[in-house]
Write a protein that holds these residues in place. Sequence first.
Motif, mmCIF file in Angstrom:
data_model
loop_
_atom_site.group_PDB
_atom_site.id
_atom_site.type_symbol
_atom_site.label_atom_id
_atom_site.label_comp_id
_atom_site.label_asym_id
_atom_site.label_seq_id
_atom_site.Cartn_x
_atom_site.Cartn_y
_atom_site.Cartn_z
ATOM 1 N N TYR A 45 117.630 119.739 36.780
ATOM 2 C CA TYR A 45 117.707 120.878 37.704
ATOM 3 C C TYR A 45 117.010 120.521 39.026
ATOM 4 C CZ TYR A 45 117.751 123.194 33.005
ATOM 5 O OH TYR A 45 117.949 123.519 31.692
ATOM 6 N N THR A 127 105.594 123.814 25.805
ATOM 7 C CA THR A 127 106.426 125.014 25.982
ATOM 8 C C THR A 127 106.580 125.745 24.656
ATOM 9 O OG1 THR A 127 107.630 123.939 27.771
ATOM 10 C CG2 THR A 127 108.696 125.836 26.731
ATOM 11 N N SER A 150 117.482 121.912 17.564
ATOM 12 C CA SER A 150 117.767 120.476 17.397
ATOM 13 C C SER A 150 117.331 119.638 18.593
ATOM 14 C CB SER A 150 119.271 120.286 17.163
ATOM 15 O OG SER A 150 120.006 121.009 18.150
ATOM 16 N N GLY A 151 116.902 120.263 19.692
ATOM 17 C CA GLY A 151 116.505 119.512 20.888
ATOM 18 C C GLY A 151 115.000 119.332 20.963
ATOM 19 N N GLY A 152 114.533 118.907 22.136
ATOM 20 C CA GLY A 152 113.109 118.598 22.299
ATOM 21 C C GLY A 152 112.210 119.778 22.013
ATOM 22 N N VAL A 153 112.447 120.913 22.663
ATOM 23 C CA VAL A 153 111.583 122.089 22.472
ATOM 24 C C VAL A 153 111.753 122.636 21.053
ATOM 25 C CG1 VAL A 153 111.041 124.418 23.286
ATOM 26 C CG2 VAL A 153 111.777 122.684 24.924
ATOM 27 N N GLY A 173 123.998 123.041 16.534
ATOM 28 C CA GLY A 173 125.435 123.163 16.746
ATOM 29 C C GLY A 173 126.263 122.069 16.090
ATOM 30 N N HIS A 192 124.822 127.702 15.302
ATOM 31 C CA HIS A 192 125.011 128.754 16.316
ATOM 32 C C HIS A 192 126.444 128.821 16.846
ATOM 33 C CE1 HIS A 192 122.565 125.511 18.553
ATOM 34 N NE2 HIS A 192 123.807 125.281 18.877
ATOM 35 N N ASN A 221 123.016 134.250 24.262
ATOM 36 C CA ASN A 221 122.566 134.873 23.014
ATOM 37 C C ASN A 221 121.755 136.156 23.128
ATOM 38 O OD1 ASN A 221 123.638 132.800 21.358
ATOM 39 N ND2 ASN A 221 121.892 131.484 21.872
ATOM 40 N N ILE A 238 113.181 130.949 26.627
ATOM 41 C CA ILE A 238 112.717 129.626 27.073
ATOM 42 C C ILE A 238 113.776 128.981 27.968
ATOM 43 C CG2 ILE A 238 112.097 127.294 26.295
ATOM 44 C CD1 ILE A 238 110.957 128.565 23.749
ATOM 45 N N VAL A 261 109.018 132.782 29.549
ATOM 46 C CA VAL A 261 107.976 131.758 29.615
ATOM 47 C C VAL A 261 108.460 130.644 30.536
ATOM 48 C CG1 VAL A 261 108.754 130.367 27.618
ATOM 49 C CG2 VAL A 261 106.356 130.381 28.242
ATOM 50 N N LEU A 263 106.739 126.906 31.694
ATOM 51 C CA LEU A 263 105.547 126.062 31.487
ATOM 52 C C LEU A 263 104.752 125.879 32.777
ATOM 53 C CD1 LEU A 263 104.082 124.490 29.252
ATOM 54 C CD2 LEU A 263 105.310 122.447 30.014
ATOM 55 N N GLY A 311 125.139 118.882 21.181
ATOM 56 C CA GLY A 311 124.960 117.954 20.063
ATOM 57 C C GLY A 311 123.595 117.294 20.139
ATOM 58 N N ALA A 312 122.563 118.077 20.467
ATOM 59 C CA ALA A 312 121.206 117.528 20.628
ATOM 60 C C ALA A 312 120.699 116.945 19.307
ATOM 61 C CB ALA A 312 120.258 118.629 21.109
HETATM 62 P P1 NAP Z 1 117.707 119.926 24.622
HETATM 63 O O1 NAP Z 1 116.892 118.864 23.978
HETATM 64 O O2 NAP Z 1 118.885 119.546 25.433
HETATM 65 O O3 NAP Z 1 118.166 120.964 23.492
HETATM 66 C C1 NAP Z 1 119.023 122.039 23.783
HETATM 67 C C2 NAP Z 1 119.060 122.929 22.560
HETATM 68 O O4 NAP Z 1 119.853 124.088 22.846
HETATM 69 C C3 NAP Z 1 119.728 122.231 21.378
HETATM 70 O O5 NAP Z 1 119.047 122.565 20.193
HETATM 71 C C4 NAP Z 1 121.121 122.829 21.406
HETATM 72 O O6 NAP Z 1 121.768 122.757 20.128
HETATM 73 C C5 NAP Z 1 120.771 124.246 21.764
HETATM 74 N N1 NAP Z 1 121.953 125.051 22.050
HETATM 75 C C6 NAP Z 1 123.148 124.677 22.557
HETATM 76 N N2 NAP Z 1 124.009 125.703 22.539
HETATM 77 C C7 NAP Z 1 123.345 126.765 21.978
HETATM 78 C C8 NAP Z 1 123.699 128.091 21.667
HETATM 79 N N3 NAP Z 1 124.909 128.591 21.926
HETATM 80 N N4 NAP Z 1 122.759 128.871 21.092
HETATM 81 C C9 NAP Z 1 121.516 128.417 20.828
HETATM 82 N N5 NAP Z 1 121.135 127.158 21.094
HETATM 83 C C10 NAP Z 1 122.036 126.344 21.682
HETATM 84 O O7 NAP Z 1 116.791 120.798 25.596
HETATM 85 P P2 NAP Z 1 115.248 121.216 25.414
HETATM 86 O O8 NAP Z 1 114.407 120.242 26.097
HETATM 87 O O9 NAP Z 1 115.013 121.499 23.973
HETATM 88 O O10 NAP Z 1 115.231 122.568 26.256
HETATM 89 C C11 NAP Z 1 115.959 123.701 25.794
HETATM 90 C C12 NAP Z 1 116.160 124.679 26.950
HETATM 91 O O11 NAP Z 1 114.900 125.206 27.346
HETATM 92 C C13 NAP Z 1 116.768 124.043 28.205
HETATM 93 O O12 NAP Z 1 117.610 124.966 28.848
HETATM 94 C C14 NAP Z 1 115.554 123.763 29.079
HETATM 95 O O13 NAP Z 1 115.876 123.736 30.447
HETATM 96 C C15 NAP Z 1 114.672 124.926 28.723
HETATM 97 N N6 NAP Z 1 113.237 124.667 28.881
HETATM 98 C C16 NAP Z 1 112.508 125.638 29.488
HETATM 99 C C17 NAP Z 1 111.144 125.475 29.610
HETATM 100 C C18 NAP Z 1 110.340 126.582 30.211
HETATM 101 O O14 NAP Z 1 109.217 126.340 30.691
HETATM 102 N N7 NAP Z 1 110.856 127.808 30.184
HETATM 103 C C19 NAP Z 1 110.522 124.298 29.188
HETATM 104 C C20 NAP Z 1 111.297 123.347 28.542
HETATM 105 C C21 NAP Z 1 112.664 123.551 28.396
HETATM 106 P P3 NAP Z 1 123.072 121.825 19.853
HETATM 107 O O15 NAP Z 1 123.089 120.769 20.925
HETATM 108 O O16 NAP Z 1 122.819 121.316 18.477
HETATM 109 O O17 NAP Z 1 124.227 122.771 19.960
#
Ligand code: NAP
Length: 320
Positions: A45, A127, A150-153, A173, A192, A221, A238, A261, A263, A311-312
């Motif tokens: 971003y 986070t 399944s992703g980082g957070v 997913g 999901h 969601n 998040i 939230v 970070l 597909g994280a």
């Molecule tokens: P990531 O590693 O790319 O993981 C993304 C996650 O979102 C995966 O588990 C993915 O699942 C899931 N997802 C995809 N489609 C979805 C749906 N329809 N419903 C629910 N979950 C779905 O990203 P990340 O680092 O974990 O970060 C996740 C999000 O939080 C991002 O948008 C990021 O920008 C945001 N974030 C915000 C903060 C903050 O301070 N607010 C901090 C960190 C991250 P599948 O791929 O298995 O479908």
Amino acid sequence: MKAIRVHEFGDPEVMKLGETSDLSPGPGEVVVRVHAAGVNPVDTYIRTGKYARKPDLPYTPGIDAAGVVQAVGEGVTRVSQGDRVYTAWTLTGTYAEQVLCKASQVHPLPDHVTFAQGSAIHVPYATAYRALFHRARAVAGETVLIHGASGGVGIGAVQLARAAGLRVLGSAGTDKGKALVAEQGAHHVVDHHDPGYLDQLRELTGGKGVDVILEMLANVNLNNDLNALAMGGRIVVIGCRGTVEIDPRGAMSRDAAVLGVVLFNTPEDQMAGIHAALVAGLENKSLRPVINQELPLVEAPQAHVAVMESGAYGKIVLTP
Ligand code: NAP
């Protein structure tokens, strides 16, 4: 030293590997020799120039890293040259061979935690921690849905919630993602993309709903989340990549709360406490960052494409 440099905001290709001056620490600062740099969605971003925080150009992207302390400035007693550390914010950007940090921005990396894992801690785990414990105020015995586990957070949140005695429901997913979420400690995992998964959540909670939802994609969601909550439930937004229409009665009828939230908003003293907890979790092995892919620094553009794909399966990491 080699570093990724961005001279104009735009597509992933604006990130070019270049040469910049070696870094030296001023008073209270530390230079870390970077062994791994974590790739976060927020890095993409920021690179587009459309995010609320815009660095001055040119800049080196990246928030998270792990490596070895190369030099410390005057007055630094917290770490010494040769220490293994991970970073939590930096002064210069982590997609580089070296990064400059305030001494308070580096934390000890236990010997059994790899550098790649160390570069997957700050943004994802801090986070998850802040969302779960500071915003939702989740407590042992409650049920949490990690919506996007399944992703980082998400993986960080699953491990933190499980270690704290919550009942953990996670979503992913893909089958591979679901298996990973279960391996990391979720009691139940739903897909999901499955049209019936909200009914499954209802069944899994005996019709009561979940106490807390950590939401990774609120624009898709949020309205469904309101109806998946138990009385007094809390949703923490998040991740959100657009707007959404909700029926607020879903919140009214449950005395529910929707919380945000970010970070970047964390006060310094709260961040110090979060990292003290994260280091303890790394030491006792309840926190185990999962690495999907390690790419060379020059492939930062490919990493930015990959981190935005579905597909994280844990984290993508760059290695200088
Ligand atoms: P990531 O590693 O790319 O993981 C993304 C996650 O979102 C995966 O588990 C993915 O699942 C899931 N997802 C995809 N489609 C979805 C749906 N329809 N419903 C629910 N979950 C779905 O990203 P990340 O680092 O974990 O970060 C996740 C999000 O939080 C991002 O948008 C990021 O920008 C945001 N974030 C915000 C903060 C903050 O301070 N607010 C901090 C960190 C991250 P599948 O791929 O298995 O479908």
